[in-house]
Design a protein around this motif. Structure first.
Motif, short mmCIF file in Angstrom:
data_model
loop_
_atom_site.label_atom_id
_atom_site.label_comp_id
_atom_site.label_asym_id
_atom_site.label_seq_id
_atom_site.Cartn_x
_atom_site.Cartn_y
_atom_site.Cartn_z
N PHE A 271 -26.63 68.37 14.11
CA PHE A 271 -26.80 68.18 12.68
C PHE A 271 -28.28 67.39 12.40
N ASP A 272 -28.41 66.55 13.09
CA ASP A 272 -29.59 65.56 12.59
C ASP A 272 -30.94 66.06 13.24
N VAL A 273 -30.93 67.31 14.00
CA VAL A 273 -31.92 67.91 14.54
C VAL A 273 -32.30 69.37 13.82
N ALA A 274 -31.30 69.88 12.90
CA ALA A 274 -31.09 71.12 12.39
C ALA A 274 -32.39 71.54 11.36
N PRO A 275 -32.96 72.55 11.46
CA PRO A 275 -33.82 72.95 10.39
C PRO A 275 -33.47 73.07 9.19
N SER A 276 -34.77 73.09 8.21
CA SER A 276 -33.90 72.97 6.98
C SER A 276 -33.41 74.18 6.38
N ARG A 277 -33.78 75.20 7.03
CA ARG A 277 -33.23 76.62 6.81
C ARG A 277 -31.94 76.78 7.16
N ALA A 278 -31.30 75.80 8.21
CA ALA A 278 -29.89 76.03 8.46
C ALA A 278 -28.94 75.65 7.33
N GLN A 279 -28.46 76.63 6.40
CA GLN A 279 -27.72 76.27 5.22
C GLN A 279 -26.52 76.96 5.13
N ARG A 280 -26.59 78.36 5.63
CA ARG A 280 -25.35 78.99 5.25
C ARG A 280 -24.09 78.90 6.38
N VAL A 281 -23.16 78.25 6.09
CA VAL A 281 -22.01 78.00 6.84
C VAL A 281 -21.03 79.13 6.79
N LEU A 282 -20.57 79.62 7.83
CA LEU A 282 -20.04 80.93 7.94
C LEU A 282 -18.58 80.84 8.13
N PHE A 301 -22.09 91.36 10.82
CA PHE A 301 -20.59 91.36 10.25
C PHE A 301 -19.91 90.03 11.19
N PHE A 302 -19.77 88.94 10.49
CA PHE A 302 -19.25 87.63 11.45
C PHE A 302 -17.80 87.68 11.37
N ASP A 303 -17.29 87.67 12.77
CA ASP A 303 -16.04 87.75 12.98
C ASP A 303 -15.54 86.93 14.30
N LEU A 304 -16.41 85.72 14.18
CA LEU A 304 -16.00 84.77 15.29
C LEU A 304 -15.21 83.50 14.76
N ASP A 305 -14.89 82.90 15.83
CA ASP A 305 -14.13 81.36 15.59
C ASP A 305 -15.19 80.36 15.81
N GLY A 306 -15.00 79.35 15.42
CA GLY A 306 -15.86 78.15 15.70
C GLY A 306 -17.08 77.93 14.61
N ASP A 307 -17.81 76.85 14.74
CA ASP A 307 -18.87 76.48 13.62
C ASP A 307 -20.03 77.16 13.79
N TYR A 308 -20.46 77.99 12.87
CA TYR A 308 -21.84 78.95 12.68
C TYR A 308 -22.36 78.65 11.57
N VAL A 309 -23.90 78.28 11.59
CA VAL A 309 -24.62 78.26 10.47
C VAL A 309 -25.75 79.12 10.49
N ALA A 310 -25.97 80.15 9.30
CA ALA A 310 -27.07 80.85 9.30
C ALA A 310 -28.22 80.55 9.06
N SER A 311 -29.39 81.10 9.11
CA SER A 311 -30.68 80.72 8.20
C SER A 311 -30.62 81.29 6.83
N THR A 312 -31.38 80.56 5.98
CA THR A 312 -31.70 81.04 4.65
C THR A 312 -32.40 82.50 4.80
#
Length: 406
Positions: A271-282, A301-312
């Motif tokens: 989290f502390d080194v994530a880019p500012s564009r990392a905002q879309r929690v999937l 099409f997102f069909d996975l388990d786990g923590d994923y965050v997408a770019s703006t």
């Protein structure tokens, strides 16, 4: 001093056809090959109804393998302004982005094809088979060629360096045997690719008919579904829904992570080194729509388990309807045309979330959405199955060649 057996092992391949024995002979390329340079033929010189077949150096990366089965480009550049091929000539790019990429060779099986600039042209002697040479250089000697490349942002491969490259080659008869065998494998792989292209073309045609409503599905009793309704996309799908706080650690999906619906190599981030564009929690069932240069259609099409965050750089679509249907719908020609008409920018056309929400879509009944999604997904499964066969075949071929060359 190494024994005769030890020396033989170093100069013969691990895998060999019956009836061939003895050591492969070491030679310098300059001893068995004449070096020429392609010339002329810019990208603007390529025209659909040209009178001369031609090959540009960039096509060695994108269009051709070790053997040029069919020349894809035509030009009106006269022959005297370029270099005409001879059957069995082997082409290697003179420049490229990386040393590894530049270490590729293609053999042409036609006389009179014009060979453009930025290309090393190798014309083998009568004792060297061009097809064998192309396979050998692209595989058995690829690493050695890459070491010869010079430069940083753009690398160059000079014929003066190639002349001194050492080769270990068998008799001409064994060369031809190897070339014929590998050519048969390539034909098999190309047939698999052709089958995949046929299914892709079938799907494209069916999508056009389905989303233009030329073809309509019926319910389980054979009855017609209700008429489709026109609505704004924002009415059927939440665009960029409010996200919870970013996880402490997550897989980051940027614009380089998705290619034609396939997610590969998401970046593991804290989290502390994530880019500012990392905002879309999937969440499972979300759709990522590429908002910059949307014509590339690198959507997911997102069909996975786990923590994923997408770019703006993506719009995140979350629908309570049938998400698999809407994933197919956003790839339809009609939807893409509407999106492009709302884009701003020339080199990097992009659509903002407000304009995306306001894009008009045709909305079928939920039951028909399921029918359409199921049908198109089954075609996607067939396409994926063919791609898996292609990948396995190419890996098998690669493994064979590692054992067939010294």
């Amino acid at each position: 001093m190494p024994s005769k057996v030890e020396k033989l092992k170093k100069t013969t391949p691990e895998l060999r056809f019956p009836g061939f024995d003895g050591e492969w002979e070491e030679k310098k390329m300059g001893e068995v090959i004449a070096f020429l340079k392609g010339k002329g033929i810019s990208k603007d010189d390529i025209i659909g109804d040209g009178v001369n077949k031609c090959i540009r150096y960039g096509e060695l990366y994108t269009e051709y393998g070790e053997v040029v089965q069919k020349v894809v480009s035509l030009t009106n550049v006269p022959a005297e302004r370029s270099l005409e091929s001879k059957f069995g000539d082997v082409m290697i790019p003179s420049s490229g982005e990386t040393a590894w990429d530049i270490a590729v060779a293609s053999c042409i099986l036609e006389d009179g094809v014009l060979l453009g600039g930025d290309m090393n042209v190798l014309r083998p002697s009568h004792e060297t088979d061009g097809i064998f040479l192309a396979y050998y250089l692209s595989n058995g000697s690829k690493r050695n060629i890459a070491r010869l490349a010079q430069g940083n942002s753009v690398v160059h491969l000079y014929s003066s360096y190639l002349r001194g490259l050492k080769l270990l080659v068998p008799t001409l008869r064994e060369q031809k045997k190897i070339a014929d065998f590998l050519g048969t494998i390539d034909e098999w792989i190309e047939n698999l690719k052709a089958q995949k292209r046929e299914w892709e073309a079938y799907k494209k045609g069916m999508m056009q008919k389905i989303f233009s409503q030329e073809i309509r599905f019926k319910d389980e009793d054979g009855n017609e579904f209700p008429d489709w309704e026109e609505k704004k996309l924002g009415r059927v799908s939440e665009i960029n829904p409010s996200s919870s706080a970013l996880p402490e650690e997550f897989n980051y999906v940027d614009l380089e992570s998705v290619d034609k619906g396939i997610l590969s190599n998401p970046i593991k981030l804290q989290f502390d080194v994530a880019p500012s564009r990392a905002q879309r929690v999937l969440k499972r069932g979300d759709i990522l729509f590429q908002t910059v240069r949307p014509y590339q259609q690198n959507n997911l099409f997102f069909d996975l388990d786990g923590d994923y965050v997408a770019s703006t750089g993506y719009a995140q679509l979350r629908t309570k309807q049938v998400p698999q249907f809407w994933f197919q719908y956003i790839h339809s020609n009609n939807f893409l045309r509407k999106v492009l008409s709302r884009c701003t920018g020339t080199n990097y056309p992009a659509i903002n979330s407000s304009d995306l929400k306001g894009t008009h879509v045709q909305v079928p009944d939920l039951a028909e959405q399921k029918k359409i999604a199921g049908f198109l997904s089954s075609v996607d499964d067939l396409i994926s199955s063919h791609q898996e066969k292609i990948t396995r075949a190419e890996e098998w071929k690669k493994g064979l060649m590692q054992r067939m060359f010294v």
